[in-house]
Design a protein around this motif. Sequence first.
Motif: not given
Length: 308
Positions: A181-185, A167-174, A212-220, A176-179
Motif C-alpha cells: 500500500a506504499r505506507i511507511e509507518p 505492537l512490533e510483532e503486529s507491524l512486522l506481520a503486516y 488493516s483499517n489504516a491500510i484500507k483508509y490511509s492516503a499513504g 508486506g501489506a504496508l509496503r
Amino acid sequence: MGAVIVGLVFVILLLIFKIMLMKKSAGEIREAFACRLTVDTNTLIGISSRDRSMRRLADSINMQLRELRRLRHRYQQGDLKLKEAVTGISHDIRTPLAAILGYLELLKQEEQPPETARCLAIIQERAQVIRQLTEELFRYSALTLEEYEHPVGSVGDGEQVSLQEALEESLLAYYGALRKARIEPVISMPEKKVVRCLNKKGLSRIFGNLISNAIKYSAGDLLVSLEETGRITFCNSAPKLNEVEAASLFGRFYTVEDAKNSTGLGLSIAKSLAAQMGGAVTAEFKDQMLFVHVLFSENMNCVKKQKI
C-alpha cells in the motif's frame, strides 16, 4: 394565644420532619433506581419510609422494572439465538467453500485455454474473498457469543504482555501489506517497558484489525505511537472519510463505500476484544486525520479467566 403559637410551631416542625423523610425516601428511590438500571438483579426498590405516597411511587417503579427486566431477558435470549445461528451458518459455509477452493486449485494445474484459465482465476479470486468475509463473520459471531457468556471487562487468559513487543510483532506481520500500500509507518515508543495483563492472541487481533483499517483508509501515511500510560494511537490521513463516517466506523457491518471486500467488522471486533480485556478503543476525526486510540489501564492482578 400562647397555645395557638405552640400548636403552629408544632405543625411546622411536623411538616419539616415530613418533608425531610420524603426527601430521604426520594433519595433512596433515585439511588436504587440508578443501581437497578446498571445491574441485572431481581432485587426491587425498597424504602425506609412508611409514607403511603412514597411507597406507592416505589411500587409503581418496581412494576416498570419488572417489565424492563422481562423485555431485556427476552431481547438477550433472541440476540443469543441469532448469534448462535450466524455462527453455525458461517461454520457450515466454511467446509464446502474450502472444497471449492481445493478443486479450483486442482483445475489450475491442468492445461486450460487462455480464456478458461482467466475465468478460473476470477472465480478463485472471488471465492477467496468470500472465504475471507465468511471467516471474519465467523470470528465476530464467536466473539460476541463469548462476550455474552463472560462479562465485559474480564481479563481472559491474562499474561504479562509487553505492549512494545506485541505492537512490533503486529507491524512486522503486516509489513508486506504496508509496503504494497506504499505506507511507511512512523513508530514512536517509550524507552520504559509498558506491560499489561492481557490475552496476547486477542491483543494481536486488535492491532491487526487496526493496522488493516489504516491500510484500507490511509492516503499513504501511518503514525503509530505508544505512551507509558498504555495508550496506543494509530493516526493516518483519511481523505475518503468524513466526520459522520468516522463516528460510524465501530458500528457492526458498517463500511465506507470505497472499502471493498470488507464486512465492516474489523473495528467492531477490536472494540469488543479490548472491552473484554478491560480496555477501550475510540476514534476521532480531525483535519482530515483519523485517530484511533487503544487504552489499556494498568492492572495489578493477572488471573486466567476466559479464552478469547
